[in-house]
Design a protein around this motif. Structure first.
Motif, PDB file in Angstrom:
ATOM      1  N   HIS A 183       2.568  34.249  33.603  1.00 38.94           N
ATOM      2  CA  HIS A 183       2.973  34.631  32.439  1.00 38.94           C
ATOM      3  C   HIS A 183       2.208  35.168  31.368  1.00 38.94           C
ATOM      4  O   HIS A 183       2.654  34.925  30.172  1.00 38.94           O
ATOM      5  N   ALA A 186       3.136  37.669  28.639  1.00 34.58           N
ATOM      6  CA  ALA A 186       4.168  37.148  27.421  1.00 34.58           C
ATOM      7  C   ALA A 186       3.501  35.847  26.803  1.00 34.58           C
ATOM      8  O   ALA A 186       3.881  35.694  25.650  1.00 34.58           O
ATOM      9  N   THR A 294       5.239  28.760  19.580  1.00 32.63           N
ATOM     10  CA  THR A 294       5.851  28.294  20.972  1.00 32.63           C
ATOM     11  C   THR A 294       5.072  27.478  21.775  1.00 32.63           C
ATOM     12  O   THR A 294       3.757  27.518  21.649  1.00 32.63           O
ATOM     13  N   TRP A 296       4.275  26.765  25.774  1.00 36.88           N
ATOM     14  CA  TRP A 296       4.447  27.119  27.234  1.00 36.88           C
ATOM     15  C   TRP A 296       3.961  25.881  27.888  1.00 36.88           C
ATOM     16  O   TRP A 296       2.891  25.312  27.879  1.00 36.88           O
ATOM     17  N   ARG A 317      13.683  27.720  27.044  1.00 37.22           N
ATOM     18  CA  ARG A 317      14.287  28.534  28.131  1.00 37.22           C
ATOM     19  C   ARG A 317      13.277  28.335  29.540  1.00 37.22           C
ATOM     20  O   ARG A 317      12.009  28.351  29.305  1.00 37.22           O
ATOM     21  N   GLN A 318      13.951  28.476  30.537  1.00 40.17           N
ATOM     22  CA  GLN A 318      13.236  28.261  32.001  1.00 40.17           C
ATOM     23  C   GLN A 318      12.495  29.870  32.036  1.00 40.17           C
ATOM     24  O   GLN A 318      13.367  30.717  32.334  1.00 40.17           O
ATOM     25  N   MET A 319      11.278  29.937  32.193  1.00 41.31           N
ATOM     26  CA  MET A 319      10.742  31.094  32.434  1.00 41.31           C
ATOM     27  C   MET A 319      10.633  31.525  33.924  1.00 41.31           C
ATOM     28  O   MET A 319      10.484  32.588  34.410  1.00 41.31           O
ATOM     29  N   ALA A 320      10.204  30.257  34.716  1.00 40.62           N
ATOM     30  CA  ALA A 320       9.948  30.659  36.120  1.00 40.62           C
ATOM     31  C   ALA A 320      10.194  29.157  36.728  1.00 40.62           C
ATOM     32  O   ALA A 320      10.123  28.166  36.306  1.00 40.62           O
ATOM     33  N   THR A 328       8.307  26.639  31.495  1.00 38.69           N
ATOM     34  CA  THR A 328       9.222  26.849  30.132  1.00 38.69           C
ATOM     35  C   THR A 328       8.570  27.340  29.091  1.00 38.69           C
ATOM     36  O   THR A 328       7.414  27.092  28.710  1.00 38.69           O
ATOM     37  N   ARG A 329       9.511  27.923  28.149  1.00 39.72           N
ATOM     38  CA  ARG A 329       9.018  28.231  26.979  1.00 39.72           C
ATOM     39  C   ARG A 329       9.812  27.816  25.648  1.00 39.72           C
ATOM     40  O   ARG A 329      10.968  27.852  25.746  1.00 39.72           O
TER      41      ARG A 329
END
Ligand code: SAM
Length: 333
Positions: A183, A186, A294, A296, A317-320, A328-329
């Motif tokens: 990520h 991002a 943020t 990560w 939010r769960q990103m992966a 998470t982010r």
């Protein structure tokens, strides 16, 4: 301090030590007061080093000489850390070397004797006492069985990674860190000027950030000297600018000063399962982030960090997620 207040490992190290005017104490700061007026000492963790006065500090991985052939040390759990340390001591101590290395029996293995035997002809163990044991290393070998140079070098995604033996994954890439780095674009999109790699280890995350964001300021922090030095070496090997901080959490950084904190946090200190350091690190992340910044984070799926981050930092939010790890982010509310 008297022997009655010592923990069993420290007590056995003192009891098994040869007579010496001064001793070099490595990784067991509680022993420094018992090591003589001329003792020197080192601890890789800056929280433990704080208990050792500046005048007594001597890092075996950077020392050019030593003042005593007698060493009292805690056995590192990592065999790579043991190999690098014994190699450094082999170079420094001379023929009278006598190392008394202690640990809890449940954290010791025969492989430690095998690593020590690369450097010393005489390697033998004491009898166990109160679940502790010491290993004695003496008679430095004329020709040690060197298995490779420290710090080690490896290539990850085209970047050179350098690492000391005591660093998480040495010069490799952890599977969780790899999922996080999927990520990178991002993460980079969240950075305006300042980003921090919290718990930087070998500097693999910092190096990716500095490579991807040449105009941003990349900070890297760790409690471990070996980690911070590895990150410095990694950055240097790739001609990248990373500002390293040898500190607990983010204590070197001011409140509300960074855009993004990136972390693969520890879930234990040493060999004790203990979440408290990670909770403190995540609280520190919230402190240094500007509003809207943020965090990560990557962690093992069974750990409760998503709900913790949501509760203590902001919307998460769960990103992966794969079979082992979650990324998470979290936006600082
Ligand atoms: C799981 S490793 C991750 C290392 C590296 N970022 C990577 O992804 O390979 C966690 C790192 O956090 C460091 N650490 C542990 N407690 C810390 C603390 N209180 N403050 C800063 N770093 C800490 C450890 O020394 C270790 O290098």
């Amino acid at each position: 301090m008297d022997a009655a207040t010592l923990d069993p490992v420290d007590e056995l190290i003192v009891a098994e030590s040869p007579q010496a005017e001064a001793v070099w104490v490595l990784g067991r700061p509680g022993l420094v007061p018992l090591a003589g007026e001329h003792a020197t000492a080192w601890s890789d963790d800056c929280r433990d080093l704080a208990a050792i006065s500046e005048g007594r500090r001597r890092n075996p991985l950077t020392a050019k000489d030593c003042t005593t052939p007698v060493v009292w040390m805690g056995l590192p759990t990592s065999l790579d850390a043991l190999d690098e340390l014994l190699g450094a001591l082999w170079r420094l101590l001379g023929p009278d070397a006598h190392i008394v290395a202690g640990g809890r029996i449940k954290h010791m293995s025969r492989s430690m004797n095998d690593v020590a035997a690369r450097w010393f002809d005489d390697v033998h163990a004491s009898l166990g006492v109160r679940k502790a044991r010491v290993l004695h290393f003496s008679s430095p070998r004329q020709r040690p069985a060197i298995t490779g140079e420290w710090p080690r070098t490896n290539t990850v995604n085209g970047l050179t990674i350098r690492a000391h033996g005591g660093v998480f994954h040495t010069a490799g890439l952890d599977a969780g860190t790899s999922l996080l780095l999927d990520h990178l674009d991002a993460i980079a999109a969240d950075v305006t000027t300042e980003v921090v790699d919290l718990g930087c280890g070998n500097g693999v995350i910092s190096a990716h950030l500095a490579h991807r964001l040449p105009h941003a300021t990349v900070h890297a922090t760790d409690v471990s000297w070996q980690a911070v030095d590895s990150t410095r070496l990694t950055a240097e090997a790739n001609r990248l600018r990373v500002i390293t901080h040898w500190c607990d959490g983010l204590s070197d950084l001011p409140d509300g000063s960074v855009d993004v904190v990136v972390t693969n946090p520890p879930f234990h200190r040493g060999s004790a399962q203990d979440h408290a350091p990670t909770l403190a690190m995540l609280a520190d992340a919230a402190r240094v982030l500007r509003p809207g910044g943020t965090v990560w984070c990557v962690y093992n799926n069974h750990l409760p960090w998503a709900s913790h981050l949501r509760r203590t930092v902001g919307p998460t939010r769960q990103m992966a997620r794969n079979r082992q790890y979650t990324v998470t982010r979290t936006v600082r509310a």
